[in-house]
Scaffold this active site. Structure first.
Site, PDB file in Angstrom:
ATOM      1  N   ASN A   7       1.235  -1.029   0.484  1.00 31.96           N
ATOM      2  CA  ASN A   7      -0.182   0.270   0.160  1.00 31.96           C
ATOM      3  C   ASN A   7       0.707   0.904  -0.149  1.00 31.96           C
ATOM      4  O   ASN A   7       1.195   1.304   1.081  1.00 31.96           O
ATOM      5  CB  ASN A   7      -0.897   0.060   1.096  1.00 31.96           C
ATOM      6  CG  ASN A   7      -1.440   1.099   0.771  1.00 31.96           C
ATOM      7  OD1 ASN A   7      -2.022   2.372   0.275  1.00 31.96           O
ATOM      8  ND2 ASN A   7      -2.536   1.301   2.667  1.00 31.96           N
ATOM      9  N   ARG A  89      -2.759  -2.100  -3.340  1.00 25.09           N
ATOM     10  CA  ARG A  89      -3.925  -1.957  -3.646  1.00 25.09           C
ATOM     11  C   ARG A  89      -3.882  -0.284  -4.066  1.00 25.09           C
ATOM     12  O   ARG A  89      -2.617  -0.097  -3.884  1.00 25.09           O
ATOM     13  CB  ARG A  89      -4.098  -1.289  -1.544  1.00 25.09           C
ATOM     14  CG  ARG A  89      -5.322  -0.033  -1.360  1.00 25.09           C
ATOM     15  CD  ARG A  89      -4.808   0.438   0.102  1.00 25.09           C
ATOM     16  NE  ARG A  89      -6.531   0.886   0.474  1.00 25.09           N
ATOM     17  CZ  ARG A  89      -6.654   1.922   1.114  1.00 25.09           C
ATOM     18  NH1 ARG A  89      -6.028   2.094   2.135  1.00 25.09           N
ATOM     19  NH2 ARG A  89      -7.905   2.545   1.130  1.00 25.09           N
ATOM     20  N   HIS A 178     -12.374   2.700   0.538  1.00 25.83           N
ATOM     21  CA  HIS A 178     -11.965   1.772   1.575  1.00 25.83           C
ATOM     22  C   HIS A 178     -13.265   0.703   1.124  1.00 25.83           C
ATOM     23  O   HIS A 178     -13.775   0.282   1.813  1.00 25.83           O
ATOM     24  CB  HIS A 178     -12.597   2.155   2.932  1.00 25.83           C
ATOM     25  CG  HIS A 178     -12.292   3.495   3.090  1.00 25.83           C
ATOM     26  ND1 HIS A 178     -12.634   4.978   3.981  1.00 25.83           N
ATOM     27  CD2 HIS A 178     -10.211   4.167   3.121  1.00 25.83           C
ATOM     28  CE1 HIS A 178     -12.400   5.672   4.099  1.00 25.83           C
ATOM     29  NE2 HIS A 178     -10.961   5.450   3.980  1.00 25.83           N
ATOM     30  N   ARG A 239     -10.008  15.877   7.524  1.00 29.42           N
ATOM     31  CA  ARG A 239     -10.287  16.111   6.514  1.00 29.42           C
ATOM     32  C   ARG A 239     -12.263  16.579   6.536  1.00 29.42           C
ATOM     33  O   ARG A 239     -13.324  16.315   7.689  1.00 29.42           O
ATOM     34  CB  ARG A 239     -10.968  15.045   4.987  1.00 29.42           C
ATOM     35  CG  ARG A 239     -10.395  14.257   4.731  1.00 29.42           C
ATOM     36  CD  ARG A 239     -10.489  13.146   3.818  1.00 29.42           C
ATOM     37  NE  ARG A 239      -9.010  12.577   3.141  1.00 29.42           N
ATOM     38  CZ  ARG A 239      -9.215  11.488   3.635  1.00 29.42           C
ATOM     39  NH1 ARG A 239     -10.290  10.713   4.384  1.00 29.42           N
ATOM     40  NH2 ARG A 239      -8.101  11.283   2.667  1.00 29.42           N
ATOM     41  N   GLU A 385      -8.877  -5.518   5.957  1.00 27.83           N
ATOM     42  CA  GLU A 385      -8.326  -4.867   4.582  1.00 27.83           C
ATOM     43  C   GLU A 385      -7.015  -6.067   4.035  1.00 27.83           C
ATOM     44  O   GLU A 385      -6.971  -6.311   2.523  1.00 27.83           O
ATOM     45  CB  GLU A 385      -7.866  -3.516   4.414  1.00 27.83           C
ATOM     46  CG  GLU A 385      -8.719  -2.411   4.982  1.00 27.83           C
ATOM     47  CD  GLU A 385      -8.189  -0.782   4.974  1.00 27.83           C
ATOM     48  OE1 GLU A 385      -9.181  -0.201   3.808  1.00 27.83           O
ATOM     49  OE2 GLU A 385      -7.939  -0.505   6.027  1.00 27.83           O
TER      50      GLU A 385
END
Length: 400
Positions: A7, A89, A178, A239, A385
Site C-alpha cells: 500500500n 492496493r 475503503h 478532512r 483490508e
C-alpha cells in the site's frame, strides 16, 4: 504460496507478507519518509517486538528494495523468488475496474488515466507497481481497487445534481473508497448476524483518520459517504466532510484563497484538526476534552452528531438493517465517537450496551456492543483490508 501486499502512499509504503497455504501473517511493516529523507522501516513479526531499521529511500523503488532486503535478512524468506505474487492496493479505478485484475501495461495506463481523480493516491500506487515490475519482473502482480466494491451503486446514488456534461467529459460522480474494508465488514457482519450475505442489509463504518460509511443491501454497496474524492462524507481527522459548496467561492472572493490553498485547507486543516486548531493525536483530543478543553469537546460532539445523521440516512436506504458494523485499524479501537453517536439512536432500534462498548474500546477482537434485546445488532471488528487483498490475489492466481 507467499503473497506480498503493498500500500504505497506519497511518503510511505506499507507491506504485509502472508503465507496463503498456512493462512498466516508472517510479517508486516512500513517504510516512512520516502523522498523526504531520514527514511526508516518499522518491521513487525507476530509475537515479537517491532524492529526499527534505518535506510535512505529516495523513491518507492528504494523502499521496496529495503522491504525485500529486510524480509531476506530477517530469515522470513530465503530469496525474493520465494514470493509468488504481489498485491497492490490502488485507490481509484474509475468506472472501468469493478474487480481486482492482473496487472499488465494496459491496466497501468488505465490507472494513470484516472490519476487525475486521485492524484495524491494513484500516483504513489503506480510508483509502487513500477518499482515491483523493475525489481521483480517475473512476478505476477495484482491491482486491488478501493473503488471496485462500490461500482454496484445505482445511478441515482452515484450521480451528482450537476451539469451532466461534467460526468460525460470529466467523470464527475460518486466513486467511494475503503472498498476492501467495507467488503470485509459486510461479510463478517452478515455472518455474525446469522444471515446470508446475498440477502444481508447492513450499514458498515470504516474508522480511521479517514472515515466512511456504506449502505449494503442484499450484500452489495448501494451508497457510500465518500464521493468523487475521499473528501466528502462525515467529519474526519483532517478532512471537512460535507460542507456548503458555496463556502468555496465565498472564501475565494472574501479572503483570496487559491485553489491550491483550498485543497490544503479542506483535506489537511479541517475536520477534527480544524476545530481543535492543530494536528494532534485523537488520544490527546479525548484526554483534553475530559479535562475541560471546550474545542476538543466540540470536535468530538460534532463528529458524533454528523455520524449519527449519516447512520439515520443510511438506515432509510437499507431499511432496518440486520446489523451495523464498525471496523477499525490499528489505534482506532478506542474511538469514543462510536458510542457517543449510538446512544441516541434507540428510535432506530439500536440499543447499545455501554459495558460492552467500553470493553470493545480495548480492541483486538470482534465484539457485539448492542444489548441482547436490541432489534438491530451492532458489531465492532478489527480491520480485514489486508485479508481481502490476499484473498483477491489468491483467487486471481487460482490458489482457491
Amino acid at each position: 504460496m507467499l503473497i506480498l501486499t503493498l500500500n504505497c502512499r506519497r511518503f510511505s509504503a506499507q507491506y504485509q507478507l502472508y503465507n496463503w497455504g498456512d493462512q498466516a501473517v508472517m510479517a508486516t511493516g512500513m517504510v516512512e519518509r520516502i523522498v523526504v529523507g531520514d527514511s526508516f522501516l518499522t518491521h513487525r513479526v507476530p509475537g515479537a517486538d517491532a524492529k526499527h531499521l534505518d535506510g535512505e529511500c529516495a523513491d518507492h523503488k528504494d523502499a521496496l528494495r529495503l522491504i525485500l532486503d529486510t524480509l531476506v535478512g530477517e530469515g522470513l524468506i530465503g530469496a525474493v523468488t520465494d514470493i509468488k505474487a504481489i498485491g497492490h492496493r490502488v485507490v481509484h479505478g474509475g468506472e472501468r475496474f469493478t474487480k481486482s485484475v492482473l496487472i499488465d501495461e494496459d491496466v497501468v495506463e488505465a490507472i494513470r488515466e484516472v490519476a487525475t481523480l486521485a492524484p495524491l493516491h494513484n500516483t504513489p500506487n503506480l510508483a509502487g507497481i513500477r518499482a515491483a515490475q523493475e525489481l521483480l519482473p517475473e512476478l505476477p502482480q495484482v491491482a486491488i481497487f478501493d473503488t471496485a466494491f462500490h461500482q454496484t451503486m445505482p445511478e441515482p446514488a452515484y450521480m451528482y445534481p450537476l451539469p451532466y456534461e461534467w460526468y460525460q467529459k470529466h467523470g464527475v460522480r460518486r466513486y467511494g473508497f475503503h472498498g476492501q474494508s467495507h467488503l470485509h465488514a459486510a461479510r463478517r457482519g452478515a455472518e455474525l448476524a446469522g444471515v446470508p450475505l446475498d440477502t444481508a442489509n447492513l450499514v458498515t463504518i470504516h474508522t480511521g483518520n479517514g472515515v466512511s460509511l456504506c449502505a449494503v443491501r442484499d450484500g452489495v454497496s448501494v451508497d457510500t459517504s465518500m464521493g468523487l474524492t475521499p473528501l466528502e462524507g462525515v467529519m474526519m481527522g483532517t478532512r471537512c466532510g460535507d460542507i456548503d459548496a458555496g463556502i468555496i467561492p465565498f472564501m475565494v472572493n472574501e479572503a483570496g484563497v487559491s485553489a491550491t490553498e483550498l485543497d490544503l485547507f479542506l483535506n489537511q486543516k479541517s475536520g477534527l484538526a480544524g476545530i481543535v486548531g492543530r494536528r494532534v493525536s485523537r488520544r490527546t483530543v479525548v484526554d483534553e476534552a475530559v479535562v475541560g478543553d471546550p474545542r476538543c469537546q466540540l470536535a468530538l460532539d460534532m463528529e458524533a452528531y454528523r455520524l449519527r445523521k449519516y447512520l439515520g440516512a443510511y438506515i432509510a436506504v437499507t431499511g432496518r438493517p440486520d446489523a451495523i458494523v464498525f471496523t477499525y485499524g490499528e489505534g482506532w479501537e478506542d474511538w469514543p465517537v462510536r458510542g457517543m453517536a449510538l446512544q441516541e439512536m434507540s428510535q432506530f432500534g439500536i440499543e447499545v450496551d455501554l459495558k460492552r462498548d467500553e470493553e470493545a474500546l480495548k480492541g483486538g477482537r470482534e465484539m457485539q456492543i448492542s444489548a441482547d434485546h436490541s432489534p438491530v445488532k451492532v458489531f465492532v471488528i478489527p480491520s480485514g483490508e489486508d485479508m481481502v487483498l490476499n484473498e483477491d490475489v489468491a483467487a486471481i492466481m487460482g490458489w482457491q
